[in-house]
Design a protein around this motif. Structure first.
Motif, short mmCIF file in Angstrom:
data_model
loop_
_atom_site.label_atom_id
_atom_site.label_comp_id
_atom_site.label_asym_id
_atom_site.label_seq_id
_atom_site.Cartn_x
_atom_site.Cartn_y
_atom_site.Cartn_z
N LEU A 148 0.83 -1.20 0.00
CA LEU A 148 0.00 0.00 0.00
C LEU A 148 0.86 1.25 0.00
O LEU A 148 0.63 2.19 -0.77
CB LEU A 148 -0.92 0.01 1.22
N PRO A 200 -4.70 5.33 -4.05
CA PRO A 200 -4.34 5.28 -2.63
C PRO A 200 -3.67 6.58 -2.19
O PRO A 200 -2.85 7.14 -2.92
CB PRO A 200 -3.38 4.10 -2.55
N LEU A 251 -6.55 2.02 4.92
CA LEU A 251 -6.14 2.71 3.71
C LEU A 251 -7.19 3.75 3.36
O LEU A 251 -8.38 3.42 3.24
CB LEU A 251 -6.00 1.72 2.54
N ALA A 278 -7.02 -2.50 6.34
CA ALA A 278 -5.86 -3.10 5.67
C ALA A 278 -5.83 -4.61 5.84
O ALA A 278 -5.30 -5.32 4.97
CB ALA A 278 -4.57 -2.48 6.21
N PRO A 332 -3.82 -7.22 -2.19
CA PRO A 332 -3.39 -6.47 -3.38
C PRO A 332 -3.22 -7.36 -4.60
O PRO A 332 -2.86 -8.54 -4.49
CB PRO A 332 -2.03 -5.89 -2.94
#
Length: 323
Positions: A144, A178, A190, A205, A210
């Motif tokens: 992230l 982001p 996030l 999170a 991802p």
């Protein structure tokens, strides 16, 4: 000059190089109270230790500390060592999956501390209790943060609270810009602009998975209000601004010292040995009235009228529930 003095000067030189991008040689000499020749020798010593220090030539030449290919020996001043040790103690409940590594790092730092610093640290020993909430994977936090730094669109699957057996819907990956990773209450979030919904969203999170590769680069939007901390705090309060939509005050027949333990973000004012006022906020008047009830004592409503009315509604509701 003693080796202790040389070491202290090297430590201070390294600290100065870390505080700004470029340092003119003459300014470093003035700050260290040495000659420019001594600065050059000290820079060479740091280079021999593995620090990548670039030099600019000319009358206004100076020095810049750049990243190297290997981690050199780290030098910290006294306050930095204490700050690092305290941060490592707190990291054991950070909810980032680094608890064991933090304990090992703290042990290593403490072992090499001089006794004067070890005594200061021992005076600051504390226990951080984990919240018991879901922990974020360190690799996810790195992914992230990398996307935020690179300003690249992030794609990820977002796990729901529904069990896999019950959730048969195949959802497309989220696509977001982001902006910030924040932590609150030992949980990581996030903050991002959701490209499909066209709005700001806050994602846990520990539920983010991802996908690779990341998407195209983007120009960051401004967080509403300009402050991510204020924005997230407001969202957690269910309000547009970082303040409770309903705020009221009562007088409790309790000592201020007893109320302070459970006041949270409220304001307690001592009015006597066994009397105090308490101002609290909540997302609704009913919830606010109920929160005052947890003190289980006689109270007097100072205001506003909406709080008095909420107590009446709540009393009738409890009366009905009691049969």
């Amino acid at each position: 000059m003693s080796s202790a003095s040389t070491t202290s000067r090297l430590l201070r030189l390294l600290s100065l190089l870390q505080t700004r991008r470029d340092w003119p040689g003459t300014l470093l000499a003035d700050r260290l109270d040495v000659s420019s020749r001594t600065v050059r020798r000290d820079v060479d010593r740091l280079r021999d230790m593995g620090y990548n220090i670039q030099a600019a030539m000319g009358p206004d030449g100076g020095y810049r500390l750049d990243a190297g290919s290997e981690l050199p020996p780290l030098l910290f001043d006294d306050e930095q060592v204490i700050a690092l040790a305290v941060a490592l103690q707190g990291a054991t409940a950070a909810g980032a999956g680094i608890e064991e590594a933090a304990v090992r790092a703290l042990t290593t730092v403490r072992q090499v501390m001089p006794s004067r610093l070890r005594h200061r640290l021992d005076a600051l020993r504390f226990t951080t209790l984990p919240s018991g909430r879901g922990e974020a994977d360190p690799d996810v936090l790195v992914a992230l943060s990398t996307a935020i730094h690179a300003r690249e669109v992030l794609r990820f699957d977002y796990a729901s609270t529904i069990s896999e057996e019950d959730d048969v819907t195949v959802r497309p990956p989220r696509r977001v810009e982001p902006h910030h990773v924040v932590t609150s209450g030992s949980r990581w979030y996030l903050v991002a602009w959701d490209l499909d919904l066209g709005d700001w969203r806050i994602f846990r999170a520990d539920r983010i998975i991802p996908r690779t590769p990341t998407g195209p680069r983007f120009t960051p939007r401004e967080i509403p209000g300009g402050d991510v901390g204020e924005y997230v705090s407001a969202r957690f309060k269910g309000a547009a601004e970082n303040r409770w939509p309903c705020v009221g005050t009562v007088i409790l027949n309790l000592p201020a010292s007893r109320v302070l333990q459970f006041a949270g973000d409220g304001t307690v004012v001592e009015l006597g040995a066994d009397r105090c006022s308490l101002e609290l906020g909540s997302w609704s008047w009913g919830a606010l009235a109920a929160s005052f009830g947890r003190f289980e004592t006689a109270m007097e409503v100072v205001g506003p009228p909406e709080l008095t009315e909420a107590f009446g509604v709540l009393a009738e509701r409890y009366r009905t529930a009691s049969g």
